[in-house]
Design an enzyme around this catalytic site. Sequence first.
Site, PDB file in Angstrom:
ATOM      1  CB  CYS A  22      60.672  47.611  29.237  1.00 21.02           C
ATOM      2  SG  CYS A  22      61.461  46.889  30.473  1.00 21.02           S
ATOM      3  CB  CYS A  59      58.853  46.395  32.046  1.00 21.83           C
ATOM      4  SG  CYS A  59      60.000  47.737  32.452  1.00 21.83           S
TER       5      CYS A  59
END
Length: 140
Positions: free
Chosen positions: A71, A68
Amino acid sequence: MDEKMIVACPSCHKKNRIASDKKDSAAICGHCKAALFSGEVVAVNSDQFRAHQSADLPLVVDFWASWCGPCQQYGPHFEQAAKQMPFAARFLKISTETEPHLAQQYAVRSIPTTLLIKNGQEVARQAGVMSAAQLKQWII
């Protein structure tokens, strides 16, 4: 009378009973002798999470995944906030790849998602990336 609190060690995840007024950088784990308030983000699995969840220190939990992009962008901000607030809360990271059942238990639908947990109960949730300053403001 000294107020006591239970704090889970960020290294061995064993519970420690300390006086509330002794939350400082000198506090160490009775089991492994690691610092109880290092200001570091702790990556945990389900069992380790439960140890921290049942302790008295509030938890700031980042649900994330290695693939991600947001993230990865959020990680440094999360770490910076953890360093700036070592006595206010325990900062935990939970990988949705290795602990999908925890993400499902907390109904995490997008990542990164940050939860604030006090006394074992979710009290706030924020999806998406926040700066360290925004995260600190959100926690307070």
